[in-house]
Design a protein around this motif. Structure first.
Motif, short mmCIF file in Angstrom:
data_model
loop_
_atom_site.label_atom_id
_atom_site.label_comp_id
_atom_site.label_asym_id
_atom_site.label_seq_id
_atom_site.Cartn_x
_atom_site.Cartn_y
_atom_site.Cartn_z
N LEU A 149 1.98 1.66 -3.61
CA LEU A 149 0.88 2.13 -4.47
C LEU A 149 0.56 3.60 -4.21
O LEU A 149 0.37 4.38 -5.14
CB LEU A 149 -0.37 1.27 -4.22
CG LEU A 149 -0.33 -0.14 -4.82
CD1 LEU A 149 -1.46 -0.98 -4.25
CD2 LEU A 149 -0.44 -0.08 -6.35
N SER A 150 0.51 3.98 -2.93
CA SER A 150 0.20 5.38 -2.63
C SER A 150 1.27 6.31 -3.17
O SER A 150 0.96 7.41 -3.64
CB SER A 150 0.07 5.57 -1.11
OG SER A 150 -1.15 5.02 -0.64
N LEU A 177 -0.66 6.77 4.61
CA LEU A 177 -0.92 6.29 3.25
C LEU A 177 -1.56 7.40 2.41
O LEU A 177 -1.20 7.59 1.24
CB LEU A 177 -1.82 5.05 3.28
CG LEU A 177 -1.16 3.78 3.84
CD1 LEU A 177 -2.18 2.66 3.95
CD2 LEU A 177 0.01 3.34 2.94
N ASP A 178 -2.48 8.13 2.98
CA ASP A 178 -3.08 9.26 2.26
C ASP A 178 -2.01 10.28 1.85
O ASP A 178 -1.96 10.72 0.69
CB ASP A 178 -4.13 9.96 3.13
CG ASP A 178 -5.50 9.30 3.06
OD1 ASP A 178 -5.67 8.31 2.32
OD2 ASP A 178 -6.41 9.77 3.77
N GLN A 179 -1.18 10.65 2.80
CA GLN A 179 -0.21 11.72 2.53
C GLN A 179 0.86 11.29 1.53
O GLN A 179 1.39 12.13 0.79
CB GLN A 179 0.43 12.20 3.84
CG GLN A 179 -0.53 12.98 4.73
CD GLN A 179 -0.99 14.29 4.10
OE1 GLN A 179 -0.44 14.75 3.09
NE2 GLN A 179 -2.02 14.89 4.68
N ASN A 236 0.81 -1.22 0.00
CA ASN A 236 0.00 0.00 0.00
C ASN A 236 0.85 1.27 0.00
O ASN A 236 0.49 2.26 -0.63
CB ASN A 236 -0.97 -0.02 1.18
CG ASN A 236 -2.20 -0.86 0.87
OD1 ASN A 236 -2.59 -1.00 -0.29
ND2 ASN A 236 -2.81 -1.44 1.90
N SER A 243 0.30 9.80 -1.03
CA SER A 243 -0.34 10.06 -2.31
C SER A 243 -0.57 11.56 -2.54
O SER A 243 -0.48 12.04 -3.67
CB SER A 243 -1.69 9.31 -2.33
OG SER A 243 -2.52 9.78 -3.34
N LEU A 244 -0.83 12.30 -1.45
CA LEU A 244 -1.22 13.70 -1.58
C LEU A 244 -0.05 14.67 -1.69
O LEU A 244 -0.18 15.74 -2.29
CB LEU A 244 -2.09 14.11 -0.37
CG LEU A 244 -3.46 13.41 -0.27
CD1 LEU A 244 -4.11 13.73 1.07
CD2 LEU A 244 -4.37 13.83 -1.42
N ALA A 279 -7.99 9.91 -0.40
CA ALA A 279 -6.81 9.27 -0.95
C ALA A 279 -6.90 7.79 -0.59
O ALA A 279 -7.80 7.37 0.17
CB ALA A 279 -5.55 9.91 -0.37
N LYS A 319 -5.37 1.39 -6.34
CA LYS A 319 -4.33 2.01 -5.50
C LYS A 319 -4.31 1.41 -4.10
O LYS A 319 -3.58 1.89 -3.22
CB LYS A 319 -4.55 3.52 -5.42
CG LYS A 319 -4.53 4.21 -6.78
CD LYS A 319 -3.20 4.08 -7.47
CE LYS A 319 -2.30 5.28 -7.19
NZ LYS A 319 -1.02 5.17 -7.91
N VAL A 378 -3.25 5.37 8.65
CA VAL A 378 -4.16 5.63 7.53
C VAL A 378 -3.80 6.96 6.87
O VAL A 378 -3.71 7.06 5.63
CB VAL A 378 -5.62 5.65 8.03
CG1 VAL A 378 -6.56 6.03 6.90
CG2 VAL A 378 -6.00 4.29 8.62
N ALA A 379 -3.55 7.98 7.69
CA ALA A 379 -3.21 9.30 7.14
C ALA A 379 -1.86 9.26 6.42
O ALA A 379 -1.65 9.99 5.45
CB ALA A 379 -3.19 10.33 8.27
N GLY A 397 3.11 5.81 -5.78
CA GLY A 397 3.09 5.84 -7.23
C GLY A 397 3.77 4.68 -7.92
O GLY A 397 3.85 4.64 -9.14
#
Lengths: 286, 286, 286
Positions: free
Chosen positions: A57-58, A264-266, A54, A268-269, B255, B210, A261-262, A60
Motif C-alpha cells: 500500500l505504501s 513504510l513512510d519512506q 502495508n 510512500s515518500l 505518511a 493506505k 515505521v519510517a 502504491g
C-alpha cells in the motif's frame, strides 16, 4: 568468485559502459507502479501478511491476501500478479499455492516465488510443485534458499541465511535458465539475473535484517513491479525501492522499531526521481 | 441517487431537525465502551488480526481471537460480542464462523459480519451461511461487498472497492430489512442504515485506505460498541471514533507508517466529549 | 498469601541476604543472548506472530515460525529452542505443537509452553498433550492460565486474566514440581518458581496490557534466554528485559501505539548493564 567488476546501469549512469545491459529506468518503473496500482494477490505467511500488505500500500499497489485452496486459482485470474511465499505453509495453503501459480500462468499474469526456508523438505517440495505448475516470472530468496531450490546444500538455518549472495550466483543462473525467469538473491549486496545478465543492487541497511518480513515484503514488491515492468527491471526496481527507502528510514530512526515505521513512510515518500538518483545498480561481470 | 440531503444527528446538533431520528449520543457511547471493556471474540483474518486487537485495546475493549471450529461456539457464549470477518477463510475457520454466529445468537449476544471480498464465491457462501445461522446485529462492508452479499454485481476487485457507498444503499436497506439488522457501508462518506433510517458519517482521511486492515478494524469496533449500545448507535459510534481518530492522527503524521501508529494512539487519547464534538453525523433524506 | 517478604537477588544487590537463592546475573544473560543469537522456533498465534518475531530480533535472537505438522519435529532438532503458544490453535498446528515439543526434547533442546487461554477445553487439552510429550523447560502464563493448566478454576475470561499472580503461586509450584520445570506467572508483579525457590520481578508498565501479544512475546523471550541460561535465570531475565524496556518505552511515549514502537526500540537499545541496574528482582519468602 574472487573478483566482481561492476559497471553502473541505473538511471543516471553512463549507458555506454562496457558490458552493461540496457539501462533500467527506475524513475519510470516507480511512476508506472503508482499510476497503475496493480492488484497483488499474496499467498504469504502469518508473520509477513500485515507488513507485506502495508509495504504494498505504501509503495502504491493494492494487496489481496487470497490464500485458500477454494479461491486461489480463481482470484489469480482477476489479480494483476501473484506472490507465493512459503513462510508458513499449511495443508490448505500449500495446495492453494500451486493453484495460484497455475492460475496466474493460465491467465497470462506474472507470478513471483519466494521459497522461504526451502531447505526444509516439505516446503521445498511445495516450492518445486509450484515451479512444475508454471514457470514463475521471478524467484526471490536469500542465498541459502536459492541454493536449496537448486538442489545444493547450504549453511542456512531456517529463514536466516549464512551465505552471501555471490555463493548462490551459479545456482541462481541455473534456475533462471531452467525456468526462463529472473532470479534475485538477497544479501548485503543483492544480485539479480535472468540467467545471462547479472545486475547488482547495493543499497540497504543492516536494520533490514532486524525487522521481520522485510525479505518477504521484497518478494511482494517484485510482484507489484512485475505487473508493470519487464521481469529483470521489476526485480531491480523493487530491490532498489526497498533498499533506498530503508537507507532514508535508517537515517531518521534509532532502532528497529522506529525504523520499521519510517520504512513504510519512506516507501510512500520517495519520489521516482529520488529513487533513480539514489539507487546503486550495476551490471556485474564475473 | 442524485441528491442527498442530510440533517445532523450527532451530539451537539439540533435534535429538532426535520427528518432526523433520535439523537446518537457519541459521548455516552464511548464512555460506556471504556467503562464496560467488552470482551470481543474475533474470527478475523491473518492480515488484520494483530491490528484489530490493538485497535480494540486502544479503544478500550478486550480482544480474544478464538477462531477454530472446536472452541468458536463455546467461546461465543462467554464473550460479550462476536466479530466474523471473511478476509482469509480456511476450511476450519470457515466452519468456526458459522458456529460462532450461531453461538452468539443462542446466548443472546450481538454479532457483527464483515463479509470481506464477498464477491468471491466460496467466502460469499460462508457469509451467507453465517447469515442463515443467525441474524447479525450489524453487517459492515464497502459498497462492493454489500452489493455482493445482496446478490448484486459490482465493480469491486477483491477487498478494494471501486463503488461509493451510495451505490450500495438500496442493497444495504434490503439486507437490513431481510436480516433485521443494521448495515454499514464504508466509503469516503459512510452510510449506516437499519433499513429505514439512513445516517451518514463524514469524518475520515484518505490514509485510512493506505493502511491495511483499517476497514477490518472498523468491523471490530462496531462489535465492541454493539456490546454496549443499540445497533445503529454502535455502528455510527464505531465509524465516528475511527474516523475522528484518523483525522487527528493524520494531522500529526507524514505518511501511512507513522499514521498507523498515531491512529492507535488517538483511539486511546480521544475523549468522549472530543468525539462528540468532532463527529460529522447526519440523518440522510433521499 | 497475606504477606510476601522479598529479598533482592538481582545483579547489584547483596548476595548474602537471608533466604536469597544464587544471584541472577542479568548483565551476563543479556550479553550471552546477543552473542549467541539463538534460533527460536515459534509455534505461536496469528495475532502475535509478527510482533513476537520483531521482539526476538530486537532483543538479539533469530525467530523462525515453523508451525506445521510436517516440519515442526524436524525443525525442532535444528533450532536452539522451541516456543509453543496456544493462542490460535488449528487442527494442523495443534498436532505440530506436540511434535515440536517432543522433537525439542529428543534433541536435548529447551522448549517453552505458553498455554494461552488454557481454560478453553480444546486448547487446554493441546497444552496437556505437549506436556505429556515432554517436560518443558519453562511454562509461562497469566494466573488464570496457570490455574487452568493445573486443573483449578479461575476468574479469567479468555486471554484476559482477572487473577493476580499470587493467586496462582501454589498451582505454579505444583506444576513446576510435577514437570521438573520453571513456571512463570505474569501480572503486575511477575512470580517465577522452580517449585521451591520463588522470585518476583516487579518492573513493567500498565501499557503492556494495552498492546496485544506482549505476553506472547514474553514467552518467546523466555525461550530465547533458555537457549543460553539456566531455566530460572532465563525466565527472570526475559521478564526483566521486557519490563525494563517497557518502562523506558513508556517514558518516551504517549499512548499504546507509540509505546509498542518504542518497546521494540528499547529491546534493542537497553544495555546489559542498564538491564541489571534497573531490574527489580527479589527472592520471595512466603
Amino acid at each position: 568468485m574472487s573478483h566482481v567488476h561492476a559497471t553502473p546501469v541505473s538511471h543516471l549512469t553512463d549507458p555506454g559502459s562496457h558490458g552493461a545491459g540496457p539501462e533500467i529506468d527506475l524513475d519510470a518503473a516507480l511512476s508506472e507502479l503508482r499510476a497503475a496500482s496493480p492488484l497483488v494477490q499474496c499467498l504469504t505467511n502469518i508473520v509477513a501478511a500485515n507488513f507485506t500488505a502495508n509495504v504494498l500500500l505504501s509503495a502504491g499497489a493494492i494487496p489481496a491476501m487470497v490464500d485458500n485452496s477454494r479461491e486461489a486459482r480463481l482470484f489469480a485470474g482477476a489479480a494483476n500478479v501473484v506472490l507465493v511465499n512459503t513462510g508458513t505453509p499449511y495443508p490448505d495453503t500449500a495446495q492453494a499455492m500451486t493453484e495460484a501459480a497455475s492460475g496466474a500462468s493460465s491467465a497470462g499474469h506474472p507470478w513471483v516465488l519466494d521459497p522461504v526456508a526451502a531447505s526444509l523438505p516439505w516446503r521445498g517440495q511445495i516450492a518445486l510443485d509450484t515451479l512444475r505448475a508454471a514457470n514463475p516470472t521471478i524467484i526471490r530468496g536469500n542465498a541459502s534458499e536459492i541454493l536449496a531450490l537448486a538442489g545444493e546444500a547450504s549453511g542456512g538455518r531456517g529463514p536466516d541465511s549464512t551465505d552471501e549472495a555471490h555463493a548462490a550466483l551459479a545456482s541462481a543462473q541455473q534456475l533462471a535458465a531452467e525456468h526462463h525467469c529472473v532470479v534475485a538473491v538477497s544479501g548485503p549486496i543483492d544480485l539479480i539475473t535472468d540467467g545471462k545478465r547479472v545486475v547488482s543492487a547495493a543499497n540497504g541497511h543492516p536494520w533490514m535484517t532486524k525487522v521481520t518480513a522485510v525479505g518477504c515484503a521484497l518478494g511482494a514488491l517484485m510482484a507489484a513491479f512485475a505487473a508493470v515492468c519487464e521481469p529483470l527491471d521489476a526485480a531491480v526496481a523493487a530491490t532498489s525501492l526497498l533498499c533506498v527507502a530503508a537507507e532514508r528510514a535508517a537515517a531518521e530512526s534509532r532502532a528497529p522499531g522506529s525504523f520499521a515505521v519510517a520504512l513504510l513512510d519512506q516507501l510512500s515518500l520517495v519520489s521516482p526521481a529520488e529513487l533513480a538518483a539514489a539507487a546503486k545498480v550495476h551490471d556485474v561481470e564475473a
